[in-house]
Scaffold this motif. Structure first.
Motif, PDB file in Angstrom:
ATOM      1  N   UNK A 103      17.319   8.404  -3.192  1.00 52.02           N
ATOM      2  CA  UNK A 103      18.804   8.058  -2.813  1.00 52.02           C
ATOM      3  C   UNK A 103      19.062   6.597  -3.726  1.00 52.02           C
ATOM      4  N   UNK A 104      18.703   6.424  -4.898  1.00 50.66           N
ATOM      5  CA  UNK A 104      19.206   5.366  -5.529  1.00 50.66           C
ATOM      6  C   UNK A 104      18.378   4.098  -5.439  1.00 50.66           C
ATOM      7  N   UNK A 105      17.268   4.353  -4.701  1.00 49.79           N
ATOM      8  CA  UNK A 105      16.477   3.318  -4.354  1.00 49.79           C
ATOM      9  C   UNK A 105      15.096   3.371  -5.431  1.00 49.79           C
ATOM     10  N   UNK A 106      14.594   2.435  -5.956  1.00 46.96           N
ATOM     11  CA  UNK A 106      13.391   2.434  -6.547  1.00 46.96           C
ATOM     12  C   UNK A 106      12.182   2.101  -5.815  1.00 46.96           C
ATOM     13  N   UNK A 107      11.263   2.975  -5.382  1.00 46.44           N
ATOM     14  CA  UNK A 107      10.295   2.865  -4.369  1.00 46.44           C
ATOM     15  C   UNK A 107       9.101   3.129  -4.853  1.00 46.44           C
ATOM     16  N   UNK A 108       7.940   2.221  -4.162  1.00 50.03           N
ATOM     17  CA  UNK A 108       6.303   2.559  -4.280  1.00 50.03           C
ATOM     18  C   UNK A 108       6.127   2.283  -2.932  1.00 50.03           C
ATOM     19  N   UNK A 109       4.868   3.103  -2.582  1.00 51.03           N
ATOM     20  CA  UNK A 109       4.271   3.044  -1.422  1.00 51.03           C
ATOM     21  C   UNK A 109       2.640   3.249  -1.528  1.00 51.03           C
ATOM     22  N   UNK A 110       1.959   2.454  -0.806  1.00 52.73           N
ATOM     23  CA  UNK A 110       0.639   2.777  -0.611  1.00 52.73           C
ATOM     24  C   UNK A 110       0.289   4.350  -0.297  1.00 52.73           C
ATOM     25  N   UNK A 111       1.433   4.791   0.601  1.00 50.85           N
ATOM     26  CA  UNK A 111       1.297   6.117   0.957  1.00 50.85           C
ATOM     27  C   UNK A 111       1.020   7.262  -0.186  1.00 50.85           C
ATOM     28  N   UNK A 112       1.732   6.803  -1.339  1.00 48.61           N
ATOM     29  CA  UNK A 112       1.621   7.657  -2.535  1.00 48.61           C
ATOM     30  C   UNK A 112       0.452   7.704  -3.023  1.00 48.61           C
ATOM     31  N   UNK A 113      -0.338   6.660  -2.796  1.00 43.86           N
ATOM     32  CA  UNK A 113      -1.564   6.500  -3.707  1.00 43.86           C
ATOM     33  C   UNK A 113      -2.944   6.846  -2.911  1.00 43.86           C
ATOM     34  N   UNK A 114      -2.676   6.554  -1.620  1.00 46.89           N
ATOM     35  CA  UNK A 114      -3.796   6.743  -0.791  1.00 46.89           C
ATOM     36  C   UNK A 114      -3.695   8.132   0.317  1.00 46.89           C
ATOM     37  N   UNK A 115      -4.079   9.203  -0.137  1.00 47.54           N
ATOM     38  CA  UNK A 115      -3.793  10.415   0.438  1.00 47.54           C
ATOM     39  C   UNK A 115      -4.838  10.755   1.600  1.00 47.54           C
ATOM     40  N   UNK A 116      -5.866  10.051   1.834  1.00 46.04           N
ATOM     41  CA  UNK A 116      -6.794  10.381   2.979  1.00 46.04           C
ATOM     42  C   UNK A 116      -6.671   9.075   3.833  1.00 46.04           C
ATOM     43  N   UNK A 117      -7.461   8.996   4.627  1.00 48.33           N
ATOM     44  CA  UNK A 117      -7.435   7.927   5.789  1.00 48.33           C
ATOM     45  C   UNK A 117      -8.296   6.792   5.370  1.00 48.33           C
ATOM     46  N   UNK A 118      -8.742   6.640   4.167  1.00 48.78           N
ATOM     47  CA  UNK A 118      -9.683   5.509   3.664  1.00 48.78           C
ATOM     48  C   UNK A 118      -9.003   4.182   3.914  1.00 48.78           C
ATOM     49  N   UNK A 119      -7.470   3.973   3.641  1.00 44.99           N
ATOM     50  CA  UNK A 119      -6.770   2.854   3.658  1.00 44.99           C
ATOM     51  C   UNK A 119      -6.912   2.231   5.078  1.00 44.99           C
ATOM     52  N   UNK A 120      -6.773   3.150   6.125  1.00 44.47           N
ATOM     53  CA  UNK A 120      -6.822   2.643   7.345  1.00 44.47           C
ATOM     54  C   UNK A 120      -7.766   1.674   7.830  1.00 44.47           C
ATOM     55  N   UNK A 121      -9.032   1.583   7.052  1.00 42.52           N
ATOM     56  CA  UNK A 121     -10.187   0.935   7.627  1.00 42.52           C
ATOM     57  C   UNK A 121     -10.602  -0.072   6.455  1.00 42.52           C
ATOM     58  N   UNK A 122      -9.642  -0.372   5.442  1.00 44.82           N
ATOM     59  CA  UNK A 122      -9.650  -1.445   4.689  1.00 44.82           C
ATOM     60  C   UNK A 122      -9.818  -2.916   5.390  1.00 44.82           C
ATOM     61  N   UNK A 123     -10.748  -3.568   5.126  1.00 44.74           N
ATOM     62  CA  UNK A 123     -10.829  -5.038   5.415  1.00 44.74           C
ATOM     63  C   UNK A 123      -9.880  -5.880   5.006  1.00 44.74           C
ATOM     64  N   UNK A 124      -9.217  -7.020   5.429  1.00 40.41           N
ATOM     65  CA  UNK A 124      -8.266  -7.620   4.891  1.00 40.41           C
ATOM     66  C   UNK A 124      -8.431  -8.058   3.477  1.00 40.41           C
ATOM     67  N   UNK A 125      -9.015  -8.436   2.942  1.00 39.35           N
ATOM     68  CA  UNK A 125      -9.234  -8.895   1.522  1.00 39.35           C
ATOM     69  C   UNK A 125      -8.795  -7.543   0.459  1.00 39.35           C
ATOM     70  N   UNK A 126      -9.458  -6.498   0.785  1.00 40.53           N
ATOM     71  CA  UNK A 126      -9.261  -5.320  -0.016  1.00 40.53           C
ATOM     72  C   UNK A 126      -7.640  -4.853   0.268  1.00 40.53           C
TER      73      UNK A 126
END
Ligand code: ADP
Ligand code: MG
Length: 261
Positions: A88-111
């Protein structure tokens, strides 16, 4: 700009063609940060302004679903950077495009912080007037790191009028004040429930909560958005209301918020 802001601008290696970075933040999850970020971004784009959206909500990236781009993946023309996905005319990027399993949910702060800074710096953003960053909720380590390392022009804090949400929104305002990021204002989302069938209005989450916060910290209320089933249905269908019905009454509300920013 303050000295601190200018120092942050210098630190940013990527996103050179981005004029303003607006962080959309909330103390609590589920208050409508993503809905607001996307509809306001679309309202800005509707005025001919060049807008991008970075979905930095590592624990609940919802941009791909809400913009109907969940099946897409960013391409990499040079093997190092990502091309943004256009919607819709917006340039987008999302952590959701890159991480398709549940791993990101348990990343610690620095990561998590590192992943988000990479997402900002390694996306080939076109020249943009505004990059809207949908921040992770809360005021913890990740938010603080981001607020200090991303050259944010200003922050928008989204809250509902409910006391527990306002308490957390207050912490958000205090955090941005501490790291010298100007708070542009507060959006009160779900301010009243409007019944789709009968038009009856009910203040499910309470009255005028954002006003007290606004008075205490001397930041404006940028606008109020009611709780309405149509707004939720449009986002679930991957066509935010401002994209589906730009001339409608809800789009008008988001346009006012965009103008106040
Ligand atoms: P957050 O990003 O703060 O976690 P979301 O924007 O994802 O919150 O909103 C949470 C849910 O509430 C989503 O399903 C969204 O569609 C819905 N929602 C948000 N704002 C409204 C509103 N004003 N009216 C109806 N539904 C809403
Ligand atoms: Mg969200």
């Amino acid at each position: 700009y303050s000295i601190a802001t200018l120092q942050r601008v210098k630190q940013l290696p990527g996103a050179k063609g981005v004029k303003n970075i607006i962080a959309v933040s909330s103390g609590k999850g589920g208050v409508g940060k993503s809905s607001t970020a996307l509809n306001v971004a679309l309202a800005l784009a509707d005025q001919g302004i060049r807008v991008g959206v970075l979905d930095a909500d590592i624990y609940g990236p919802s941009l791909p679903q809400m913009l109907g781009t969940a099946d897409q993946r960013p391409s990499s023309p040079d093997g190092k950077h990502m091309a943004p996905i256009m919607s819709y005319g917006l340039a987008t990027n999302s952590i959701g495009y890159l991480v398709t399993d549940d791993n990101a949910m348990i990343w610690r702060g620095p990561m998590a912080s590192k992943a988000l800074l990479q997402l900002l710096n390694e996306t080939l953003w076109p020249d943009l007037d505004y990059l809207v960053v949908d921040m992770p909720p809360g005021t913890g380590d990740i938010q603080l790191t981001l607020a200090q390392n991303i050259p944010v022009t200003g922050a928008v804090v989204v809250t509902t009028p409910q006391d527990v949400a306002l308490l957390d929104a207050r912490k958000g305002v205090v955090m941005f004040n501490k790291v010298d990021v100007p708070v542009l204002g507060i959006v009160e989302n779900m301010s009243v429930h409007i019944c789709q069938n009968c038009g009856h209005q009910e203040a499910i989450f309470g009255h005028e909560g954002a006003k007290a916060l606004s008075d205490d910290y001397n930041v404006p209320v940028l606008g109020k958005v009611p709780l309405h089933i149509q707004l939720r249905e449009d986002l679930d269908a991957g066509v935010p209301t401002v994209a589906r019905d730009p001339a409608g009454p809800f789009s008008e509300l988001y346009r006012e918020i965009a103008e106040n920013i």
